[in-house]
Scaffold this motif. Structure first.
Motif, PDB file in Angstrom:
ATOM      1  N   ARG A  54      36.725 105.662  53.161  1.00 53.99           N
ATOM      2  CA  ARG A  54      37.902 105.336  52.360  1.00 53.99           C
ATOM      3  C   ARG A  54      38.783 106.574  52.185  1.00 53.99           C
ATOM      4  NH1 ARG A  54      37.050 100.423  49.498  1.00 53.99           N
ATOM      5  NH2 ARG A  54      38.433 101.043  47.799  1.00 53.99           N
ATOM      6  N   ARG A  55      38.160 107.729  51.984  1.00 53.44           N
ATOM      7  CA  ARG A  55      38.937 108.960  51.800  1.00 53.44           C
ATOM      8  C   ARG A  55      39.619 109.383  53.091  1.00 53.44           C
ATOM      9  NH1 ARG A  55      33.953 110.590  48.064  1.00 53.44           N
ATOM     10  NH2 ARG A  55      34.590 109.207  46.366  1.00 53.44           N
ATOM     11  N   HIS A  58      42.600 107.222  53.345  1.00 51.70           N
ATOM     12  CA  HIS A  58      43.715 107.665  52.510  1.00 51.70           C
ATOM     13  C   HIS A  58      44.508 108.779  53.209  1.00 51.70           C
ATOM     14  CE1 HIS A  58      42.417 105.144  49.330  1.00 51.70           C
ATOM     15  NE2 HIS A  58      41.398 105.879  48.929  1.00 51.70           N
ATOM     16  N   ASP A  61      46.576 107.278  55.952  1.00 55.05           N
ATOM     17  CA  ASP A  61      47.714 106.533  55.401  1.00 55.05           C
ATOM     18  C   ASP A  61      48.872 107.447  55.011  1.00 55.05           C
ATOM     19  OD1 ASP A  61      46.321 104.158  55.675  1.00 55.05           O
ATOM     20  OD2 ASP A  61      45.744 104.039  53.561  1.00 55.05           O
ATOM     21  N   THR A  62      48.566 108.717  54.711  1.00 50.82           N
ATOM     22  CA  THR A  62      49.596 109.607  54.169  1.00 50.82           C
ATOM     23  C   THR A  62      50.076 110.673  55.155  1.00 50.82           C
ATOM     24  OG1 THR A  62      47.887 111.010  53.170  1.00 50.82           O
ATOM     25  CG2 THR A  62      48.823 109.299  51.775  1.00 50.82           C
ATOM     26  N   ALA A 232      50.520 112.569  46.839  1.00 46.62           N
ATOM     27  CA  ALA A 232      50.262 111.185  47.257  1.00 46.62           C
ATOM     28  C   ALA A 232      48.781 110.978  47.512  1.00 46.62           C
ATOM     29  CB  ALA A 232      51.076 110.852  48.508  1.00 46.62           C
ATOM     30  N   ARG A 235      46.912 110.742  44.207  1.00 47.94           N
ATOM     31  CA  ARG A 235      47.103 109.437  43.554  1.00 47.94           C
ATOM     32  C   ARG A 235      46.200 108.381  44.181  1.00 47.94           C
ATOM     33  NH1 ARG A 235      52.560 111.029  43.665  1.00 47.94           N
ATOM     34  NH2 ARG A 235      52.939 109.798  45.549  1.00 47.94           N
ATOM     35  N   ARG A 236      46.169 108.352  45.500  1.00 46.15           N
ATOM     36  CA  ARG A 236      45.366 107.348  46.193  1.00 46.15           C
ATOM     37  C   ARG A 236      43.874 107.542  45.922  1.00 46.15           C
ATOM     38  NH1 ARG A 236      47.160 104.386  50.660  1.00 46.15           N
ATOM     39  NH2 ARG A 236      49.402 104.482  51.023  1.00 46.15           N
ATOM     40  N   THR A 237      43.415 108.767  46.017  1.00 42.31           N
ATOM     41  CA  THR A 237      41.979 109.007  45.859  1.00 42.31           C
ATOM     42  C   THR A 237      41.539 108.818  44.414  1.00 42.31           C
ATOM     43  OG1 THR A 237      42.381 111.392  45.680  1.00 42.31           O
ATOM     44  CG2 THR A 237      41.825 110.550  47.851  1.00 42.31           C
ATOM     45  N   SER A 239      42.790 106.687  42.281  1.00 41.72           N
ATOM     46  CA  SER A 239      42.824 105.267  41.906  1.00 41.72           C
ATOM     47  C   SER A 239      41.887 104.413  42.751  1.00 41.72           C
ATOM     48  CB  SER A 239      44.253 104.731  42.030  1.00 41.72           C
ATOM     49  OG  SER A 239      44.706 104.815  43.365  1.00 41.72           O
ATOM     50  N   ASP A 240      41.138 105.025  43.644  1.00 44.09           N
ATOM     51  CA  ASP A 240      40.207 104.292  44.507  1.00 44.09           C
ATOM     52  C   ASP A 240      39.052 103.730  43.673  1.00 44.09           C
ATOM     53  OD1 ASP A 240      39.535 104.150  47.673  1.00 44.09           O
ATOM     54  OD2 ASP A 240      37.685 104.313  46.523  1.00 44.09           O
TER      55      ASP A 240
END
Length: 281
Positions: A54-55, A58, A61-62, A232, A235-237, A239-240
């Motif tokens: 997942r990380r 992220h 994605d960025t 960014a 924020r993503r990591t 809120s995972d």
């Protein structure tokens, strides 16, 4: 409809098992010698089950604007989870997957086939050999997730290896790696020191309990020549479902401390994980 059944096969570096997930119709867990390696849902390629995956997702994605196709080299194949993810989230991407265990690659591509026209090409080869032969400035992302058993091989930890990655990347390219360590983080600190000899920008993503030294665990190293969008990413990591922290700048320099870069002559594999360190998460 027939229920999927587990598949066990001797591969080049151990015994691999593909085990169906009873809760997801076409999802599979890949283990090698009992250690979880990958999880893939053939019906939902954007579903990333493992925390470290997942990380990495992220970061992918960025690294560029959403949907932009990328040229990516994956070092380490597993069940091809992240190549499938990128093919779904960034259609038109060209991806090469380099996996030294040819028998494992054959098992995965036979039982978990890739979608048609996914733009993914698999290669049975050594990760460093492939990088050193790559055309300079030919890829946007190098993603390293290479474990011999449960340890990163020594020849993929040195300054010479980091330079090979740097040569293969375009000027705005990004290197990312899945690593594993525990306090006092001698391996992780040495890897950050090693990559700082080649790349100006570094970040580290890990679960806070790992960074506080409470347990052995995975950490994602990110390196580039350009500033990373750490805001960014943070924020993503954060809120995972499995929150993580992004370390960069002065805090990361403090973490590295006096660690020295690793050279081929003194390179060692990553530490052996304690029993039960890795599970599904």
């Amino acid at each position: 409809m027939d229920e999927p059944i587990p598949v066990t096969r001797d591969v080049d570096h151990g015994t691999a098992k593909l085990m169906p997930d009873i809760d997801r119709r076409r999802a599979w867990l890949l283990t090698v010698d009992g250690a979880p390696q990958s999880y893939v849902d053939l019906d939902a390629p954007t579903h990333l089950e493992f925390e470290y995956a997942r990380r990495l997702g992220h970061v992918l994605d960025t690294v560029a604007e959403p949907g932009r196709a990328l040229d990516v080299v994956h070092l380490g194949g597993g069940a091809l989870t992240l190549p499938r993810y990128l093919a779904a989230t960034r259609p038109g991407s060209h991806q090469d997957v380099v996996e030294a265990d040819r028998a494992l690659l054959a098992l995965v591509t036979e039982h978990l086939p890739l979608p048609e026209a996914a733009g993914i090409t698999v290669h049975g080869a050594d990760a460093r050999d492939w990088l050193e032969a790559a055309a300079p400035g030919s890829v946007d992302v190098v993603l390293a997730d290479v474990f011999g058993g449960s340890r990163v091989p020594a020849h993929l930890t040195s300054v010479a290896y980091a330079r090979a990655a740097g040569r293969a990347l375009r000027s705005d390219g990004v290197y990312l790696a899945n690593l594993a360590d525990a306090a006092p983080f001698a391996f992780l600190r040495s890897q950050l020191a090693t990559f700082s000899t080649v790349f100006e920008e570094l970040a580290l993503i890990a679960e806070p309990g790992v960074l506080r030294g409470r347990r052995f665990g995975n950490a994602v190293l990110v390196a580039s020549h350009r500033p990373l969008d750490t805001a960014a990413l943070a924020r993503r990591t954060a809120s995972d479902a499995f929150p993580a922290r992004v370390e960069h700048g002065s805090a990361l320099r403090d973490f590295i401390g006096g660690a020295a870069p690793v050279h081929d002559e003194d390179a060692v594999p990553s530490p052996e994980p304690p029993d039960g360190a890795f599970g599904i998460g």
